[in-house]
Design a protein around this motif. Structure first.
Motif, short mmCIF file in Angstrom:
data_model
loop_
_atom_site.label_atom_id
_atom_site.label_comp_id
_atom_site.label_asym_id
_atom_site.label_seq_id
_atom_site.Cartn_x
_atom_site.Cartn_y
_atom_site.Cartn_z
N VAL A 113 0.85 -1.18 0.00
CA VAL A 113 0.00 0.00 0.00
C VAL A 113 0.89 1.24 0.00
O VAL A 113 1.82 1.34 0.81
CB VAL A 113 -0.93 0.04 1.24
N SER A 114 0.62 2.16 -0.92
CA SER A 114 1.38 3.41 -1.01
C SER A 114 0.52 4.53 -0.46
O SER A 114 -0.50 4.90 -1.05
CB SER A 114 1.74 3.67 -2.47
N LEU B 59 -5.36 4.27 10.06
CA LEU B 59 -4.74 3.52 8.96
C LEU B 59 -4.07 2.24 9.48
O LEU B 59 -4.23 1.16 8.91
CB LEU B 59 -3.70 4.39 8.25
N PHE B 60 -3.32 2.38 10.57
CA PHE B 60 -2.65 1.21 11.15
C PHE B 60 -3.67 0.17 11.62
O PHE B 60 -3.48 -1.02 11.44
CB PHE B 60 -1.74 1.62 12.33
N LYS B 61 -4.76 0.66 12.24
CA LYS B 61 -5.79 -0.27 12.74
C LYS B 61 -6.48 -0.98 11.58
O LYS B 61 -6.81 -2.15 11.67
CB LYS B 61 -6.81 0.50 13.59
N LYS B 62 -6.71 -0.25 10.49
CA LYS B 62 -7.40 -0.82 9.33
C LYS B 62 -6.49 -1.79 8.56
O LYS B 62 -6.89 -2.90 8.23
CB LYS B 62 -7.86 0.31 8.40
N GLU B 63 -5.27 -1.38 8.31
CA GLU B 63 -4.39 -2.16 7.44
C GLU B 63 -3.65 -3.28 8.18
O GLU B 63 -3.26 -4.27 7.57
CB GLU B 63 -3.36 -1.24 6.74
N ARG C 23 -1.49 -0.44 -4.06
CA ARG C 23 -2.76 0.27 -3.84
C ARG C 23 -2.50 1.64 -3.21
O ARG C 23 -1.82 1.73 -2.20
CB ARG C 23 -3.62 -0.58 -2.91
N PRO C 24 -3.03 2.71 -3.81
CA PRO C 24 -2.83 4.05 -3.23
C PRO C 24 -3.83 4.36 -2.12
O PRO C 24 -4.97 3.90 -2.17
CB PRO C 24 -3.07 4.98 -4.42
N GLU C 25 -3.39 5.16 -1.15
CA GLU C 25 -4.28 5.72 -0.13
C GLU C 25 -3.83 7.17 0.11
O GLU C 25 -2.64 7.46 0.04
CB GLU C 25 -4.16 4.95 1.20
N PHE C 26 -4.79 8.03 0.41
CA PHE C 26 -4.47 9.44 0.65
C PHE C 26 -5.00 9.84 2.03
O PHE C 26 -6.11 9.48 2.41
CB PHE C 26 -5.09 10.32 -0.44
N ILE C 27 -4.18 10.61 2.76
CA ILE C 27 -4.50 10.92 4.16
C ILE C 27 -5.18 12.28 4.34
O ILE C 27 -5.86 12.50 5.32
CB ILE C 27 -3.21 10.83 5.02
N GLY C 28 -4.98 13.21 3.42
CA GLY C 28 -5.74 14.46 3.49
C GLY C 28 -5.08 15.64 4.18
O GLY C 28 -5.76 16.61 4.53
#
Ligand SMILES: [Zn+2]
Length: 226
Positions: free
Chosen positions: A44-45, A105-109, A81-86
């Motif tokens: 995941v990026s 993010l840590f809890k989800k991934e 897979r991209p993710e953006f934090i905002g």
């Protein structure tokens, strides 16, 4: 962490790379990302910002649109897979509210391995990204192996003394293609001056043509890149 990449994997791992801007994950460890996605691991990026301040003469909105598209192209090339934090480029913040998205993010991934910026870096956003990731790692119980990456050592990262290396010779063209997808940043034109020198020098140290170098957090659990 060695270079004994094999054609089959014993256990599928999740590798999460967190960079401040579009182009950071790709330039600091794009070879590792290509190698591990190619072996069948999930990579995941994560981008803290969308590069809002990164194109001269463009509004934040225009830049974010262009640089998000470039990041998506780079991720497709690396098969990640991209993710953006905002957060906002050039204006990243550490506040009690800003810790939450990384924790989530840590809890989800639930990553096996996390890579992020080395914290001593001349770019404020890189420093903030590193600290936010460290906080999320601590506050989710240090379950991932945590590795720090260098960004243009000497120019941005300072005092970076690697503990681990990965031979990226087999995927170096794929890494370059992903980095060069960031056309607005003119990475292709300047690559040999910074990132290119680094990966060749780390290759000299490690004994191969091209390598990426890392600092492993000593309190990481017994999960290693292999
Ligand atoms: Zn950056």
């Amino acid at each position: 962490m060695g270079n004994s990449a094999s054609t089959s994997i014993e256990k599928k791992m999740k590798i999460v790379v967190v960079g401040a801007h579009p182009d950071d994950p790709e330039t600091i460890c794009g070879g590792l990302m290509a190698m591990y996605s190619g072996l069948g691991h999930e990579v995941v990026s994560v981008y803290l910002t969308r590069g809002e301040a990164g194109i001269e003469g463009k509004t934040h909105e225009e830049s974010a649109k262009i640089r998000t598209a470039e990041a998506l192209t780079a991720c497709a090339i690396l098969k990640v897979r991209p993710e953006f934090i905002g957060q906002i480029d050039g204006n990243c913040e550490i506040t009690s509210e800003r810790y939450a998205p990384l924790l989530d993010l840590f809890k989800k991934e639930k990553p096996d391995i996390v890579l992020t910026h080395w914290p001593i870096d001349s770019h404020r956003d890189h420093r903030i990204c590193s600290i936010l990731v460290y906080d999320a790692w601590l506050n989710t119980g240090r379950k991932s192996a945590l590795y720090y990456c260098e960004a243009m050592s000497g120019v941005q990262s300072q005092n970076f003394a690697p503990t681990d290396y990965v031979d990226i010779t087999g995927v170096v063209e794929q890494k370059h293609k992903a980095c060069f997808a960031h056309v607005s940043q003119e990475i292709e034109q300047t690559y040999s001056e910074h990132h290119g020198k680094m990966e060749k020098f780390r290759g000299m140290e490690f004994g191969c043509d091209y390598a990426e170098a890392f600092v492993r957090h000593v309190k990481s659990p017994g999960i290693y890149l292999k």
